[in-house]
Design a protein around this motif. Structure first.
Motif, PDB file in Angstrom:
ATOM      1  N   GLY A 270       2.998 -18.899   5.240  1.00  0.00           N
ATOM      2  CA  GLY A 270       3.018 -18.789   3.963  1.00  0.00           C
ATOM      3  C   GLY A 270       1.300 -17.426   2.843  1.00  0.00           C
ATOM      4  O   GLY A 270       1.911 -16.637   1.770  1.00  0.00           O
ATOM      5  N   ALA A 271       0.436 -18.169   3.365  1.00  0.00           N
ATOM      6  CA  ALA A 271      -0.503 -17.904   2.851  1.00  0.00           C
ATOM      7  C   ALA A 271      -0.330 -16.184   3.659  1.00  0.00           C
ATOM      8  O   ALA A 271      -1.594 -15.378   2.546  1.00  0.00           O
ATOM      9  N   VAL A 272      -0.333 -16.602   5.006  1.00  0.00           N
ATOM     10  CA  VAL A 272      -0.621 -14.489   4.883  1.00  0.00           C
ATOM     11  C   VAL A 272       0.835 -13.419   4.921  1.00  0.00           C
ATOM     12  O   VAL A 272       0.228 -12.545   4.143  1.00  0.00           O
ATOM     13  N   HIS A 273       2.045 -13.484   5.091  1.00  0.00           N
ATOM     14  CA  HIS A 273       2.655 -13.433   3.775  1.00  0.00           C
ATOM     15  C   HIS A 273       2.290 -12.979   2.731  1.00  0.00           C
ATOM     16  O   HIS A 273       2.799 -11.677   2.338  1.00  0.00           O
ATOM     17  N   ALA A 274       1.944 -13.499   1.863  1.00  0.00           N
ATOM     18  CA  ALA A 274       1.016 -13.416   0.356  1.00  0.00           C
ATOM     19  C   ALA A 274       0.181 -12.479   0.616  1.00  0.00           C
ATOM     20  O   ALA A 274       0.336 -11.520  -0.455  1.00  0.00           O
ATOM     21  N   ALA A 275      -0.317 -12.657   1.219  1.00  0.00           N
ATOM     22  CA  ALA A 275      -2.188 -11.978   1.774  1.00  0.00           C
ATOM     23  C   ALA A 275      -0.698 -10.177   1.594  1.00  0.00           C
ATOM     24  O   ALA A 275      -1.498  -9.286   1.414  1.00  0.00           O
ATOM     25  N   CYS A 276      -0.732 -10.657   2.614  1.00  0.00           N
ATOM     26  CA  CYS A 276       0.221  -8.930   2.822  1.00  0.00           C
ATOM     27  C   CYS A 276       0.896  -8.422   1.956  1.00  0.00           C
ATOM     28  O   CYS A 276       0.931  -7.077   2.022  1.00  0.00           O
ATOM     29  N   GLY A 277       1.194  -9.404   1.089  1.00  0.00           N
ATOM     30  CA  GLY A 277       2.220  -8.910  -0.445  1.00  0.00           C
ATOM     31  C   GLY A 277       0.988  -8.022  -1.054  1.00  0.00           C
ATOM     32  O   GLY A 277       1.248  -7.107  -1.855  1.00  0.00           O
ATOM     33  N   THR A 278       0.193  -8.978  -1.363  1.00  0.00           N
ATOM     34  CA  THR A 278      -0.736  -8.545  -2.013  1.00  0.00           C
ATOM     35  C   THR A 278      -1.268  -6.480  -1.634  1.00  0.00           C
ATOM     36  O   THR A 278      -1.542  -5.946  -2.490  1.00  0.00           O
ATOM     37  N   LEU A 279      -1.813  -6.885   0.217  1.00  0.00           N
ATOM     38  CA  LEU A 279      -2.004  -5.190  -0.016  1.00  0.00           C
ATOM     39  C   LEU A 279      -0.602  -4.330   0.071  1.00  0.00           C
ATOM     40  O   LEU A 279      -1.226  -3.179  -0.250  1.00  0.00           O
ATOM     41  N   VAL A 280       0.377  -4.221   0.359  1.00  0.00           N
ATOM     42  CA  VAL A 280       1.608  -3.688   0.312  1.00  0.00           C
ATOM     43  C   VAL A 280       1.577  -3.043  -1.481  1.00  0.00           C
ATOM     44  O   VAL A 280       0.904  -1.943  -2.109  1.00  0.00           O
ATOM     45  N   THR A 281       1.161  -3.978  -2.128  1.00  0.00           N
ATOM     46  CA  THR A 281       1.622  -4.241  -3.807  1.00  0.00           C
ATOM     47  C   THR A 281       0.132  -3.138  -4.926  1.00  0.00           C
ATOM     48  O   THR A 281      -0.054  -2.524  -5.185  1.00  0.00           O
ATOM     49  N   ASP A 282      -1.458  -3.705  -4.058  1.00  0.00           N
ATOM     50  CA  ASP A 282      -2.731  -2.803  -4.143  1.00  0.00           C
ATOM     51  C   ASP A 282      -2.374  -1.946  -3.722  1.00  0.00           C
ATOM     52  O   ASP A 282      -3.455  -0.754  -4.454  1.00  0.00           O
ATOM     53  N   ALA A 283      -2.021  -1.354  -2.376  1.00  0.00           N
ATOM     54  CA  ALA A 283      -1.659  -0.023  -1.996  1.00  0.00           C
ATOM     55  C   ALA A 283      -0.656   0.723  -3.060  1.00  0.00           C
ATOM     56  O   ALA A 283      -1.193   2.479  -3.233  1.00  0.00           O
ATOM     57  N   GLU A 284       0.560   0.665  -3.498  1.00  0.00           N
ATOM     58  CA  GLU A 284       1.027   0.667  -4.215  1.00  0.00           C
ATOM     59  C   GLU A 284       0.464   1.434  -5.548  1.00  0.00           C
ATOM     60  O   GLU A 284       0.665   2.305  -6.346  1.00  0.00           O
ATOM     61  N   ALA A 285      -0.204   0.865  -6.387  1.00  0.00           N
ATOM     62  CA  ALA A 285      -0.951   0.789  -7.142  1.00  0.00           C
ATOM     63  C   ALA A 285      -1.933   2.369  -7.760  1.00  0.00           C
ATOM     64  O   ALA A 285      -1.955   2.361  -8.091  1.00  0.00           O
TER      65      ALA A 285
END
Length: 150
Positions: free
Chosen positions: A68-83
């Motif tokens: 769950g923590a890895v999934h959240a960190a990966c999702g944050t990376l995607v969101t930050d790259a898009e931003a």
């Protein structure tokens, strides 16, 4: 008459150029150094890069905390790259191209790190019971054909 047409065309072209120049932002005027400086200071560029570097460093650190923590960190990376990508284009086409590629790779990495977790889980299931669950979304599939592992 021909001279009047040439003069009118010249006046219209000059007026159009002046109008377009006056509408250009400060990051589109001046020397390349000035335009880049204005773009960098007018965007979150430095902060975006720092955030993406921190996101990349965080992923291996959260692995002990579970999927769950890895999934959240990966999702944050995607969101930050898009931003970060929304700050483009830069005033220099080469910088824009490089950042477009880098932000795209960050997004891909963020998506693929979740896929790696799925693959680990499927490998573990295979090690335990010798089979892999069907991973297609088509209703009515049976057996292991069509899954990630063929």
């Amino acid at each position: 008459m021909n001279a009047r047409l040439v003069l009118a065309s010249l006046v219209l072209t000059t007026a159009t150029a002046v109008a377009f120049t006056s509408c250009a932002g400060e990051d589109q005027m001046g020397s390349p150094a000035h335009r880049m400086s204005v773009w960098v200071s007018g965007t979150n560029f430095g902060e975006d890069i720092g955030t993406l570097i921190a996101d990349n460093a965080r992923i291996p650190k959260v692995v002990p905390n579970g999927t769950g923590a890895v999934h959240a960190a990966c999702g944050t990376l995607v969101t930050d790259a898009e931003a970060a990508n929304t700050e483009l284009p830069a005033p220099d086409p080469e910088v824009t191209d490089l950042l477009t590629k880098a932000y795209g790779l960050e997004g891909t990495l963020g998506n693929q790190c979740s896929e790696a977790l799925y693959n680990e889980a499927l490998q573990r299931i295979r090690a335990i019971d010798g089979t892999v669950p069907v991973t297609t979304t088509t209703v009515g599939n049976s057996g292991n054909s069509g899954g990630i592992f063929g």
